[in-house]
Motif scaffolding. Structure first.
Motif, PDB file in Angstrom:
ATOM      1  N   ALA A 173       0.836  -1.204   0.000  1.00  0.00           N
ATOM      2  CA  ALA A 173       0.000   0.000   0.000  1.00  0.00           C
ATOM      3  C   ALA A 173       0.869   1.251   0.000  1.00  0.00           C
ATOM      4  N   LEU A 174       0.465   2.225  -0.795  1.00  0.00           N
ATOM      5  CA  LEU A 174       1.081   3.549  -0.812  1.00  0.00           C
ATOM      6  C   LEU A 174       0.013   4.533  -0.341  1.00  0.00           C
ATOM      7  N   SER A 175       0.286   5.232   0.750  1.00  0.00           N
ATOM      8  CA  SER A 175      -0.706   6.131   1.337  1.00  0.00           C
ATOM      9  C   SER A 175      -0.768   7.440   0.549  1.00  0.00           C
ATOM     10  N   ALA A 179       3.604   7.182   1.914  1.00  0.00           N
ATOM     11  CA  ALA A 179       4.267   6.275   2.842  1.00  0.00           C
ATOM     12  C   ALA A 179       3.951   4.843   2.430  1.00  0.00           C
ATOM     13  N   TRP A 180       4.966   3.980   2.516  1.00  0.00           N
ATOM     14  CA  TRP A 180       4.829   2.602   2.069  1.00  0.00           C
ATOM     15  C   TRP A 180       4.603   1.664   3.250  1.00  0.00           C
ATOM     16  N   VAL A 190       4.483  -4.657   7.883  1.00  0.00           N
ATOM     17  CA  VAL A 190       5.784  -3.987   7.886  1.00  0.00           C
ATOM     18  C   VAL A 190       5.574  -2.558   7.394  1.00  0.00           C
ATOM     19  N   GLU A 191       5.792  -1.582   8.278  1.00  0.00           N
ATOM     20  CA  GLU A 191       5.650  -0.175   7.931  1.00  0.00           C
ATOM     21  C   GLU A 191       7.012   0.376   7.533  1.00  0.00           C
ATOM     22  N   LEU A 192       7.094   0.891   6.311  1.00  0.00           N
ATOM     23  CA  LEU A 192       8.372   1.359   5.776  1.00  0.00           C
ATOM     24  C   LEU A 192       8.461   2.879   5.698  1.00  0.00           C
ATOM     25  N   GLY A 193       7.330   3.562   5.717  1.00  0.00           N
ATOM     26  CA  GLY A 193       7.343   5.017   5.684  1.00  0.00           C
ATOM     27  C   GLY A 193       7.630   5.582   4.310  1.00  0.00           C
TER      28      GLY A 193
END
Length: 250
Positions: A173-175, A179-180, A190-193
């Protein structure tokens, strides 16, 4: 003039050419209306189709095939075919003496798009509206409008990076704030930002892969989520400690 053979020859050639042109015009005038009455005998799809059904093609074109072989509007046929859910591109041309040939490029679905069931992503990163003909295990991608190509590219990159730990991204997902985040097949988030010059997304995911074997906690078990947005570390969220974070340093 009778004493000038070359001039006589030129005049004779000119008269012969004029007679031939007149005959050609006469043939065209006589034959054109009759040529336009040549019936259309067949519509042929030149190759085997996987997702598009013959019945869909016939239904979409039935009102456009009225007329003769020469009067059928090929552009209208093409546009009608490209409105079908699984048709990415169509080509249509006349095949003498009375056949229309059709070539169709079908969408190849590689992922679901968005939250609902109605949109898919093809191999070009194009979003199209269709329903799968049979159940397939496809990842789910999401992002702002127009971002499907980039999200698909990132999914492929993430999949390669995760291979050493035997995991694949089930969701990417791309917000709206760019943010990824990704969800693994085992359900771990997994939050990558956001992308950063000093700590690129690729580097953060590689750090996750390096530490993945050590993420399980003997007291809490496996984490529900891993926050990799920290420049030199990460935070873990466990199901038994809602709201509690355990941070690790590189």
């Amino acid at each position: 003039m009778w004493h000038k053979p070359q001039l006589m020859t030129a005049v004779a050639d000119l008269l012969l050419l004029a007679a031939g042109a007149a005959l050609l015009v006469a043939v065209v005038i006589w034959g054109a209306p009759r040529m336009r009455l040549i019936p259309l005998d067949e519509l042929r799809v030149t190759h085997e189709l996987q997702a598009v059904q013959r019945s869909e093609i016939e239904e979409s074109l039935q009102d456009l095939l009225r007329g003769s072989f020469l009067t059928v509007n090929l552009e209208a046929l093409r546009l009608a075919l490209e409105k079908l859910p699984w048709v990415r591109r169509a080509e249509v041309w006349r095949k003498w003496p009375a056949r229309i040939d059709v070539t169709i490029e079908e969408h190849q679905a590689v992922a679901h798009w968005g939250e609902g069931p109605g949109e898919l992503v093809n191999t070009y990163g194009e979003v199209f509206a269709a329903s799968l003909l049979e159940e397939k295990h496809l990842p789910r991608l999401s992002g702002p409008s127009g971002s499907a190509v980039e999200v698909l590219r990132r999914h492929e990159e993430f999949a390669r990076l995760l291979q050493p730990i035997g995991q694949q991204p089930a969701q990417v997902a791309l917000s709206p704030r760019l943010a990824w985040a990704l969800e693994l097949e085992d359900g771990m988030l997994v939050e990558l930002g956001r992308e950063q010059a000093k700590a690129p997304i690729r580097m953060r995911l590689q750090r996750f892969v390096d530490y993945y074997p050590t993420l399980s906690d003997t007291r809490h078990g496996r984490p529900l989520a891993v926050d990799m947005r920290y420049p030199n570390g990460f935070a873990l969220r466990f199901p038994a400690t809602a709201g509690h974070e355990v941070k690790g340093k590189k």
